[in-house]
Structure formats: structure tokens, C-alpha cells
Write an enzyme that holds these catalytic residues in place. Structure first.
Site, short mmCIF file in Angstrom:
data_model
loop_
_atom_site.label_atom_id
_atom_site.label_comp_id
_atom_site.label_asym_id
_atom_site.label_seq_id
_atom_site.Cartn_x
_atom_site.Cartn_y
_atom_site.Cartn_z
CB ALA A 81 50.05 59.45 47.83
N GLY A 82 50.50 59.78 50.81
CA GLY A 82 51.43 59.51 51.89
C GLY A 82 51.80 60.71 52.74
CE1 TYR B 29 64.51 56.37 49.49
CE2 TYR B 29 65.48 55.19 51.34
CZ TYR B 29 64.57 56.12 50.85
OH TYR B 29 63.73 56.77 51.70
#
Length: 295
Positions: free
Chosen positions: A31-32, A164
Site C-alpha cells: 500500500a501507499g 514515532y
């Protein structure tokens, strides 16, 4: 032609075609950004081994003629086995694109240590392991390209996504050190730093813990963070498409003398410059203007 039809999730080696084209291993390709990179490299006549964990998405990649494999990048044994297969069948990995990664949003006080370890294991440790696994072959051929997908989040930090950012700062350090260490062997290391990307990945950043404004001291902060992040992810001026990132990746791979890092997206470039120009106190004030309930 790629691998063709799928026999099972662990395709036999002799179902892979012999190819003299450059061989690219792309992680997180279901994906992406990863999917866009895999498709663009395929269109540029690379033999692409696209990996991920979504079996339905892998089937779709196989239907397009790519070699698609189910791979958990944190499984070091599976990574070693796959690279050995590629070495045996194709003669080695010419291009490694380290794209697999996880997002995570939570105030650091509430971030579970298990979640932090999972983020670091996927975003940093697995990336280094993949580099270590392909490097012996690249060194012996005195040629190879490693592309690490980082983030402008490795150049500055925003409150609410500290874990993150810690991982993306790690990707920066990993890439800078590795680039200098392997240059003499003819191996290139390129860091790609996209700003926010308009994919489902942005949704994974919208909060790892439930929002309970009644008892949660960070409840209002997390609610505002989720709203702002969702808003920014849909705003063209502050986010980019996955295909735009993929175009930059392919351009860097094909460059004779690629830059060490590529920042993708005007908002990302502006944020990096602003972070350099503002004092820490000014930077915090700008970021907290909408996040802090008492601001």
C-alpha cells in the site's frame, strides 16, 4: 514479466524467472508509498520483489506481474531466507528500498514500552538488519543502492508523536553512518524524507490510546492532535501523494550521483528551514498554539 501466477504464499524458487534486469527488493509494498515505488520501478524495467503482510494486496501485485512475497521485516530469519533466495535466483539485490514502517501517536508519558519497542524494532532495527543482510553481496559486486524511507519527522519533533519521531531520528543516524561506511565499497545509501503523505498510514497516527477526556489528563490534547492530524493529512499544501514520493525515489536510484537526502514536499522543506531558524522556545510555542488547551 514478473513472477506470474501465485502458487502459494511461499513460492518455490523455480517459479521465479531468470532475469538480467536490476533487482529491487521493496518492503512495505502492499500500500501507499511502497506500492507506488514497486510499480514505478517495475515500469523502469526493474525485477521487483515486493513484500508485505496483506495477502490480498500481495495477490494484486502478483496480478500486475511483480514477484510478491509475504514478509514480516522483524522476522530476521525470514529476511535472511528471502535474500538468500534472491541471491540464488537473480545473483543478488541491486536495490533495497526500506519502506516498511509503523506510525504511533501518544503522549510519551502514556506510551507503553511494548509499543515503543515495536516501533523501534520495525522502523529502525529491521531496517538495519535488511541493510546488513544485503550488504555482503553488494560489497562483493562493488555496487548497490540502499534507499531508506525516513520522514521530515526525523529532522524535527512535534508533541503527541514522540515515539514515532524517536524512530525517525534513528533512521537519520542509521542512514548517515551507513552512507559514510559503505561508500568505499561502491554502495550508495540514500535517505528520503517525505512530509505528510496522503495515505491510510496517516490514520495510524491518530492515536494509539483511547481518548477519555473525563479522567485522562491528556484527553483534550489527544482530541486536538487527532483532529489536526486528520485535517493536515487531507490538505494538499501540507501533504504529498505516494506517487510523488515514488517519483523522487526512482529519480534518486537512477541518478549517477544522488544526493544523500531528499526532502519531499514544500511543507516539509519549509518546516525543516523553520526549525533551523527558530529557537526551541519559539518552535514549541508554534506547535502548541492549537494543541495546548490553555494556549
Amino acid at each position: 514479466m514478473g513472477c506470474g501466477g501465485r502458487t502459494n504464499s511461499h513460492m518455490a524458487r523455480d517459479s521465479w524467472p531468470v532475469s538480467t534486469r536490476p533487482v529491487a527488493l521493496v518492503t512495505g509494498a502492499t500500500a501507499g508509498i511502497g506500492e507506488a515505488i514497486a510499480r514505478r520501478l517495475q515500469s523502469r524495467d526493474h525485477e521487483v520483489i515486493a513484500t508485505g503482510r496483506n495477502e490480498q494486496a500481495l495477490d494484486a501485485l502478483r496480478a500486475r506481474g511483480l514477484c510478491a512475497r509475504n514478509l514480516d521485516v522483524t522476522d530476521h530469519g525470514a529476511v535472511a531466507a528471502l535474500v538468500e533466495e534472491i541471491d540464488t535466483r537473480f545473483g543478488g539485490v541491486d536495490v533495497l528500498v526500506n519502506n516498511a514502517g509503523l506510525g504511533f501517536a501518544s503522549p510519551l508519558e502514556q506510551a507503553a514500552m511494548g509499543d515503543l519497542r515495536r516501533i523501534l524494532e520495525t522502523n529502525v532495527v529491521a531496517m538495519l538488519n535488511l541493510c546488513q543482510t544485503v550488504l555482503p553481496g553488494m560489497r562483493s559486486r562493488r555496487a548497490g543502492t540502499i534507499v531508506n524511507i525516513g520522514s521530515t519527522g526525523g529532522r524535527f519533533t512535534t508533541p503527541g508523536a514522540g515515539a514515532y519521531h524517536i524512530s525517525k531520528y534513528g533512521v537519520e543516524a542509521l542512514s548517515d553512518a551507513l552512507r559514510a561506511e559503505v561508500e568505499r565499497f561502491g554502495v550508495r545509501v540514500i535517505l528520503i524524507e517525505p512530509t505528510g503523505v496522503r495515505t491510510t498510514f496517516a490514520q495510524s497516527q491518530l492515536g494509539a490510546t483511547p481518548i477519555d477526556e473525563g479522567d485522562d489528563p491528556y484527553g483534550e490534547f489527544k482530541r486536538r492532535y487527532a483532529e489536526i492530524t486528520a485535517e493536515l493529512a487531507k490538505t494538499p499544501l501540507v501533504s504529498v501523494s505516494a506517487d510523488k514520493v515514488a517519483r523522487v525515489v526512482v529519480r534518486a536510484i537512477e541518478a549517477k550521483r544522488p544526493r544523500a537526502r531528499y526532502v519531499v514536499g514544500m511543507s516539509g522543506k519549509a518546516s525543516v528551514i523553520a526549525h533551523c531558524l527558530l529557537t526551541d522556545r519559539m518552535w514549541d510555542r508554534v506547535l502548541l498554539k492549537r494543541l495546548n488547551p490553555t494556549s
